[in-house]
Design a protein around this motif. Structure first.
Motif, PDB file in Angstrom:
ATOM      1  N   UNK A  91       0.812  -1.223   0.000  1.00 20.76           N
ATOM      2  CA  UNK A  91       0.000   0.000   0.000  1.00 20.76           C
ATOM      3  C   UNK A  91       0.849   1.278   0.000  1.00 20.76           C
ATOM      4  N   UNK A  92       2.161   1.140   0.013  1.00 20.87           N
ATOM      5  CA  UNK A  92       3.050   2.305   0.052  1.00 20.87           C
ATOM      6  C   UNK A  92       4.179   2.172  -0.971  1.00 20.87           C
ATOM      7  N   UNK A  93       3.860   1.673  -2.152  1.00 16.54           N
ATOM      8  CA  UNK A  93       4.875   1.458  -3.186  1.00 16.54           C
ATOM      9  C   UNK A  93       5.482   2.756  -3.701  1.00 16.54           C
ATOM     10  N   UNK A  94       4.792   3.863  -3.541  1.00 14.35           N
ATOM     11  CA  UNK A  94       5.298   5.143  -4.032  1.00 14.35           C
ATOM     12  C   UNK A  94       6.142   5.886  -3.000  1.00 14.35           C
ATOM     13  N   UNK A  95       6.382   5.276  -1.857  1.00 11.76           N
ATOM     14  CA  UNK A  95       7.079   5.945  -0.759  1.00 11.76           C
ATOM     15  C   UNK A  95       8.585   5.721  -0.796  1.00 11.76           C
ATOM     16  N   UNK A  96       9.270   6.551  -0.014  1.00 11.18           N
ATOM     17  CA  UNK A  96      10.718   6.457   0.150  1.00 11.18           C
ATOM     18  C   UNK A  96      11.002   5.944   1.550  1.00 11.18           C
ATOM     19  N   UNK A  97      12.124   5.233   1.690  1.00 13.23           N
ATOM     20  CA  UNK A  97      12.460   4.561   2.940  1.00 13.23           C
ATOM     21  C   UNK A  97      13.851   4.980   3.391  1.00 13.23           C
ATOM     22  N   UNK A  98      13.902   5.664   4.520  1.00 15.40           N
ATOM     23  CA  UNK A  98      15.156   6.091   5.115  1.00 15.40           C
ATOM     24  C   UNK A  98      15.547   5.054   6.163  1.00 15.40           C
ATOM     25  N   UNK A  99      16.775   4.588   6.106  1.00 14.64           N
ATOM     26  CA  UNK A  99      17.204   3.512   6.995  1.00 14.64           C
ATOM     27  C   UNK A  99      18.652   3.742   7.413  1.00 14.64           C
ATOM     28  N   UNK A 100      19.124   2.920   8.341  1.00 16.47           N
ATOM     29  CA  UNK A 100      20.513   2.977   8.785  1.00 16.47           C
ATOM     30  C   UNK A 100      21.167   1.630   8.474  1.00 16.47           C
ATOM     31  N   UNK A 101      21.906   1.598   7.381  1.00 18.06           N
ATOM     32  CA  UNK A 101      22.685   0.419   6.971  1.00 18.06           C
ATOM     33  C   UNK A 101      21.869  -0.858   6.790  1.00 18.06           C
ATOM     34  N   UNK A 102      20.638  -0.746   6.371  1.00 13.76           N
ATOM     35  CA  UNK A 102      19.827  -1.938   6.052  1.00 13.76           C
ATOM     36  C   UNK A 102      20.096  -2.301   4.591  1.00 13.76           C
ATOM     37  N   UNK A 103      21.330  -2.717   4.303  1.00 14.23           N
ATOM     38  CA  UNK A 103      21.740  -2.794   2.907  1.00 14.23           C
ATOM     39  C   UNK A 103      22.305  -4.127   2.447  1.00 14.23           C
ATOM     40  N   UNK A 104      22.107  -5.192   3.243  1.00 10.55           N
ATOM     41  CA  UNK A 104      22.603  -6.479   2.768  1.00 10.55           C
ATOM     42  C   UNK A 104      21.831  -7.627   3.428  1.00 10.55           C
ATOM     43  N   UNK A 105      22.203  -8.856   3.095  1.00 10.45           N
ATOM     44  CA  UNK A 105      21.489 -10.034   3.592  1.00 10.45           C
ATOM     45  C   UNK A 105      21.704 -10.232   5.093  1.00 10.45           C
ATOM     46  N   UNK A 106      22.782  -9.689   5.637  1.00  9.50           N
ATOM     47  CA  UNK A 106      23.033  -9.833   7.071  1.00  9.50           C
ATOM     48  C   UNK A 106      22.127  -8.939   7.912  1.00  9.50           C
TER      49      UNK A 106
END
Length: 138
Positions: A91-106
């Motif tokens: 329901x939020x496919x048009x949104x942007x997501x700010x995160x802290x290092x959520x950038x890999x499989x770990x």
């Protein structure tokens, strides 16, 4: 995009901006050698300061699973929690997501996607990489 430009872009789009964070078991926790369980996910809508929470304990309470019984139903509870989270993502496919290092499989979006596939045998809706903004990199 430069850091200044990226921050300006996020500020200009704060009505479509969520800050996301999640918690999970540690790799050394009792998880039988599998990927760590996702235990909670929080998504904060910046413009309204509204927090959307998805967690094991909230699902267990709704499902009427007692605290002492949660460990016997972890897969079921985690699957429901992730279904709820991915309904939110759909329901939020048009949104942007700010995160802290959520950038890999770990630790990252990929980890959450993996747990969803493991528990539900379904493909999750994709959060496009262009919609993810790593505050650590900015």
């Amino acid at each position: 995009m430069s850091s200044v430009s990226e921050l300006k872009f996020l500020k200009d789009n704060e009505s479509s901006l969520y800050v996301i964070h999640y918690s999970c078991q540690g790799l050394n926790d009792d998880n039988e050698g599998y990927s760590p369980r996702i235990t909670s996910i929080a998504a904060l809508h910046i413009a309204s300061s509204t927090m959307h929470s998805f967690s094991i304990h909230l699902v267990a309470e709704i499902q009427k699973i007692g605290r002492e019984e949660i460990h016997n139903h972890y897969d079921q509870i985690e699957a429901i929690m992730l279904e709820d989270f991915y309904e939110f993502i759909r329901n939020h496919q048009d949104c942007y997501w700010l995160h802290w290092n959520m950038s890999n499989i770990n630790y990252g979006f990929e980890t959450i996607e993996h747990r969803y596939r493991v528990l539900t045998s379904k493909q999750p809706p994709k959060v496009e990489d262009s919609k993810k903004h790593n505050l650590s990199s900015i």
